[in-house]
Design an enzyme around this catalytic site. Sequence first.
Site, short mmCIF file in Angstrom:
data_model
loop_
_atom_site.label_atom_id
_atom_site.label_comp_id
_atom_site.label_asym_id
_atom_site.label_seq_id
_atom_site.Cartn_x
_atom_site.Cartn_y
_atom_site.Cartn_z
N PHE A 130 0.85 -1.20 0.00
CA PHE A 130 0.00 0.00 0.00
C PHE A 130 0.88 1.24 0.00
O PHE A 130 1.65 1.46 0.93
CB PHE A 130 -0.93 0.03 1.22
N ASP A 215 9.24 2.96 2.05
CA ASP A 215 8.05 3.72 2.43
C ASP A 215 7.85 3.51 3.93
O ASP A 215 7.33 2.49 4.36
CB ASP A 215 6.85 3.20 1.62
N LYS A 244 2.17 10.43 7.95
CA LYS A 244 1.40 10.09 9.14
C LYS A 244 1.95 10.74 10.41
O LYS A 244 1.75 11.92 10.62
CB LYS A 244 1.30 8.56 9.26
C1 PLP Z 1 -0.96 5.84 4.83
C2 PLP Z 1 0.10 5.34 3.95
C3 PLP Z 1 0.38 5.94 2.71
C4 PLP Z 1 -0.45 7.08 2.15
O1 PLP Z 1 -0.38 8.22 2.94
P1 PLP Z 1 -1.51 9.37 2.74
O2 PLP Z 1 -1.08 10.44 3.70
O3 PLP Z 1 -2.81 8.75 3.09
O4 PLP Z 1 -1.45 9.79 1.33
C5 PLP Z 1 1.42 5.42 1.96
N1 PLP Z 1 2.16 4.39 2.40
C6 PLP Z 1 1.94 3.81 3.59
C7 PLP Z 1 2.81 2.69 4.03
C8 PLP Z 1 0.89 4.24 4.40
O5 PLP Z 1 0.65 3.64 5.56
#
Ligand code: PLP
Length: 387
Positions: A130, A215, A244
């Site tokens: 994700f 990420d 986040k």
């Molecule tokens: C939440 C998340 C995203 C996306 O972040 P947004 O601020 O919602 O665009 C991307 N990668 C990971 C691993 C996430 O947990």
Amino acid sequence: MQARDSLMFITQRPDITFVRGDGSWLYDAEGHAYLDFVQGWAVNSLGHSPRIVREALAAQSERVINVSPAYYNEPMRRLAGLLARLSGLDRVFFANSGAEANEGAIKLARKWGSMKRAGAYQIVVFEDAFHGRTLATMSASGKPQWQDLYEPKVSGFVRVPRNDLSAARRAIGPNTAAVMLEPIQGEAGVVPFSNEFLRGLRELTGELGVLLVLDEIQTGIGRTGRMFHFEHAGIRPDVMTLGKGIGAGVPLAALLAREDVCVFEAGDQGGTFNGNPLMTAVGYAVVQEISRPAFLADVERNGEYLAARLRALSEELGLGEVRGQGLLLALELRHEVGSKVVEAALARRLLINAPRPTALRFMPALNVTRDEIDQMLGILRDAISNF
Ligand SMILES: *Cc1c(COP(=O)(O)O)cnc(C)c1O
């Protein structure tokens, strides 16, 4: 029932309107208190409306709220310096959301590939990944429900299974610019990559001359008991994204990279709100607080405590495994009752999340107390016992 209002439908929301938050607690319009172990999807790293964030917002809003990404401001430089020092990476680009930071990472990898690797543009990604909700980051994601959504997807992503180093090796070719992954796949249900795999992938990408992009939007900023998850494996990526928890509730994200990977030229990358002083002032205060060794040690200890208590509950009720690290944990259920348990918990005024039909995810504030963990477990036990 969907409340009648003017919001575009995107999800079924319970008929509750929250009006106030304090630490691990949210309050609805009637004054009922809810124990929050979702915390805006691991966003409110210091809980609801923490003093540190309120003070940073107040102080910076008195000085200046917005300059322009075309000029320097003090907080953006201060926060970039702090993140570079903590991560060992050299340069930082600020964004407003995780998806936007990942878009930046994808663009940086493509530009780097075009300049330094004879036009390489492909990015190796993983099953169940994700990476966000823009078109490119949805294309990089491996969420099965998104397979046929918003076609055609952005091309150039090659998908391989998790924790399989030889599959990753086979997928990397002359057109590969980077390998991109979340060290723990949060949305997939808190599914970790092993430290051995991460170390092997670091070695492999180095040997083959492609970028390793982590990420850490969910795992970074203290969530797993270290400032960044990659510290557990003793590696360092070439590129990393944060989001986040870095803003503790305000929209802030970051793209970091090693000096020689930073190939953007003037005009290649930007954005109206990027590096906004109000947001970066908050980020600076948040990162300073969370990077204190004593703070991180507490996250680790409380994470171990929560995991141990969840394991005991699982044993008692005959449930499945407990996964994750620090305060990013999941409890595997025996049956597909995740959303029913979430509903039963909500009726008892506990907010939890089920990223999969068979798994519950726990992502409390990083400064959650033992007493709040105990209260959560009491409510959860009662909610689960019904199924
Ligand atoms: C939440 C998340 C995203 C996306 O972040 P947004 O601020 O919602 O665009 C991307 N990668 C990971 C691993 C996430 O947990």
